[in-house]
Structure formats: C-alpha cells, structure tokens
Design a protein around this motif. Structure first.
Motif, PDB file in Angstrom:
ATOM      1  N   ARG A   1      45.571  -9.810  16.183  1.00 40.67           N
ATOM      2  CA  ARG A   1      45.303  -9.133  17.458  1.00 40.67           C
ATOM      3  C   ARG A   1      43.918  -9.544  17.918  1.00 40.67           C
ATOM      4  O   ARG A   1      43.048  -9.827  17.116  1.00 40.67           O
ATOM      5  CB  ARG A   1      45.400  -7.627  17.290  1.00 40.67           C
ATOM      6  CG  ARG A   1      46.779  -7.261  16.754  1.00 40.67           C
ATOM      7  CD  ARG A   1      47.246  -5.962  17.131  1.00 40.67           C
ATOM      8  NE  ARG A   1      48.604  -5.815  16.614  1.00 40.67           N
ATOM      9  CZ  ARG A   1      49.388  -4.845  16.940  1.00 40.67           C
ATOM     10  NH1 ARG A   1      48.972  -3.936  17.780  1.00 40.67           N
ATOM     11  NH2 ARG A   1      50.595  -4.758  16.447  1.00 40.67           N
ATOM     12  N   TYR A   2      43.754  -9.555  19.230  1.00 39.76           N
ATOM     13  CA  TYR A   2      42.472  -9.952  19.796  1.00 39.76           C
ATOM     14  C   TYR A   2      42.326  -9.323  21.171  1.00 39.76           C
ATOM     15  O   TYR A   2      43.285  -8.806  21.743  1.00 39.76           O
ATOM     16  CB  TYR A   2      42.342 -11.473  19.869  1.00 39.76           C
ATOM     17  CG  TYR A   2      43.409 -12.167  20.678  1.00 39.76           C
ATOM     18  CD1 TYR A   2      43.156 -12.575  21.995  1.00 39.76           C
ATOM     19  CD2 TYR A   2      44.665 -12.437  20.144  1.00 39.76           C
ATOM     20  CE1 TYR A   2      44.127 -13.217  22.742  1.00 39.76           C
ATOM     21  CE2 TYR A   2      45.633 -13.086  20.891  1.00 39.76           C
ATOM     22  CZ  TYR A   2      45.364 -13.474  22.185  1.00 39.76           C
ATOM     23  OH  TYR A   2      46.323 -14.114  22.920  1.00 39.76           O
TER      24      TYR A   2
ATOM     25  N   GLY B   1      34.394 -16.158  19.308  1.00 36.01           N
ATOM     26  CA  GLY B   1      35.418 -16.106  20.331  1.00 36.01           C
ATOM     27  C   GLY B   1      35.513 -17.426  21.051  1.00 36.01           C
ATOM     28  O   GLY B   1      34.900 -18.417  20.657  1.00 36.01           O
TER      29      GLY B   1
ATOM     30  N   ARG C   1      38.197 -12.706  22.178  1.00 40.58           N
ATOM     31  CA  ARG C   1      37.225 -12.248  21.186  1.00 40.58           C
ATOM     32  C   ARG C   1      37.804 -11.135  20.321  1.00 40.58           C
ATOM     33  O   ARG C   1      38.906 -10.683  20.557  1.00 40.58           O
ATOM     34  CB  ARG C   1      35.955 -11.764  21.878  1.00 40.58           C
ATOM     35  CG  ARG C   1      36.193 -10.569  22.788  1.00 40.58           C
ATOM     36  CD  ARG C   1      34.996 -10.138  23.587  1.00 40.58           C
ATOM     37  NE  ARG C   1      33.852  -9.999  22.752  1.00 40.58           N
ATOM     38  CZ  ARG C   1      32.603 -10.098  23.187  1.00 40.58           C
ATOM     39  NH1 ARG C   1      32.353 -10.308  24.453  1.00 40.58           N
ATOM     40  NH2 ARG C   1      31.596  -9.970  22.367  1.00 40.58           N
ATOM     41  N   ASP C   2      37.034 -10.692  19.365  1.00 42.37           N
ATOM     42  CA  ASP C   2      37.379  -9.553  18.503  1.00 42.37           C
ATOM     43  C   ASP C   2      38.723  -9.719  17.801  1.00 42.37           C
ATOM     44  O   ASP C   2      39.518  -8.794  17.714  1.00 42.37           O
ATOM     45  CB  ASP C   2      37.348  -8.232  19.293  1.00 42.37           C
ATOM     46  CG  ASP C   2      36.003  -7.950  19.909  1.00 42.37           C
ATOM     47  OD1 ASP C   2      34.992  -8.468  19.400  1.00 42.37           O
ATOM     48  OD2 ASP C   2      35.953  -7.234  20.925  1.00 42.37           O
ATOM     49  N   ARG C   3      38.966 -10.906  17.265  1.00 43.45           N
ATOM     50  CA  ARG C   3      40.206 -11.183  16.555  1.00 43.45           C
ATOM     51  C   ARG C   3      40.215 -10.486  15.210  1.00 43.45           C
ATOM     52  O   ARG C   3      39.209 -10.458  14.505  1.00 43.45           O
ATOM     53  CB  ARG C   3      40.319 -12.698  16.352  1.00 43.45           C
ATOM     54  CG  ARG C   3      41.549 -13.132  15.593  1.00 43.45           C
ATOM     55  CD  ARG C   3      41.293 -14.496  14.936  1.00 43.45           C
ATOM     56  NE  ARG C   3      42.405 -14.919  14.142  1.00 43.45           N
ATOM     57  CZ  ARG C   3      42.647 -14.497  12.897  1.00 43.45           C
ATOM     58  NH1 ARG C   3      41.852 -13.629  12.317  1.00 43.45           N
ATOM     59  NH2 ARG C   3      43.689 -14.938  12.238  1.00 43.45           N
TER      60      ARG C   3
END
Length: 147
Positions: free
Chosen positions: A40-41, A13, A29-31
């Motif tokens: 999306r992230y 991230g 983060r969390d793409r």
C-alpha cells in the motif's frame, strides 16, 4: 521529472513533475507491505491551488500494475493513437496517457478514493514528460518503489 527522495522532505518515494510546469506534480510515497500479496502507498497530487492525497492505494504483487503500464508507454516512444488507460482494482487511482507531437506523453493522474461512497471526491492533474527515456526512467522508479 522523477527522482526517488527528491522534494521538500527526504522521505522515500517517486516524484513526477510536469515538464512544462514544475508546480504540477504527483508523488508516490509512504509505501508499506500490507501482507504477502500486496503493498500500500499514498498518492499526492499537486498543482497551483490543489493538493490532494489518497492513502493506502493498493498494488498487488505480481500483477500487471502501474510499472508495466509505464514500461509499455516507454516502449512505444514513437507514439500511438488515442488514449491508453490503467487503474487500480479499487479504482481509487487511474492513469491515462496520450501521445502528442514532438514526442511528449501526457499522463493524467486521477484520484477518487471511495468511488462508490456518498460524498466522495475526485481530483486529477496532468504531467507532460518526454516519451522514451523519461518514461523509461519513470517506469523504473515506480517499479523500484513498489518492490
């Protein structure tokens, strides 16, 4: 200021810490790739007494996007008048920027998931960074994260 993978955990991230108060920050983060046209992230805001997270913020591949907005701010390291702003098409993430004397840029990161829903919520934090190199580094980190 920013670093890929820098924080308590080691998930990929971008972390943006306020230069004047390291307890204020934003994390992208969390793409994940959603389809051929978008990614999306998640966006997390943190400040003393505040933790907010919006999941599935949408970035369209090939559009103006957040990284080019940050690039333009970095290119104007000598400053500008007024406020500059960017937001996602869904309006769940907005970033506004102001330039202050001594070469600092204030980025206000505002989350407002489901902006038209009854009972929605909003939160924002402001991170202060040095114009120029720190802004250019942030733009590069965001571009790398989103591609």
């Amino acid at each position: 200021m920013t670093a890929a993978g820098e924080d308590i955990d080691d998930s990929p991230g971008v972390l943006i810490r306020c230069q004047g108060n390291a307890s204020v920050g934003v994390r992208l983060r969390d793409r994940f790739d959603f389809d051929a046209d978008s990614v999306r992230y998640a966006v997390e805001l943190r400040a003393p007494g505040l933790t907010a997270r919006a999941d599935e913020v949408v970035a369209w591949k090939g559009d103006g996007g957040l990284a080019p907005f940050l690039d333009a701010l970095a290119a104007d390291y000598r400053g500008w008048d007024g406020e500059r702003a960017w937001r996602t098409d869904d309006r769940d993430l907005a970033v506004s920027a102001v330039f202050r004397s001594r070469g600092h840029v204030g980025l206000t990161w505002a989350l407002r998931p489901w902006p038209t829903a009854a009972g929605g919520w909003g939160a924002s934090v402001t991170t202060w960074l040095e114009a120029g190199e720190q802004m250019a580094s942030l733009a590069a980190d965001v571009r790398h994260f989103l591609t």
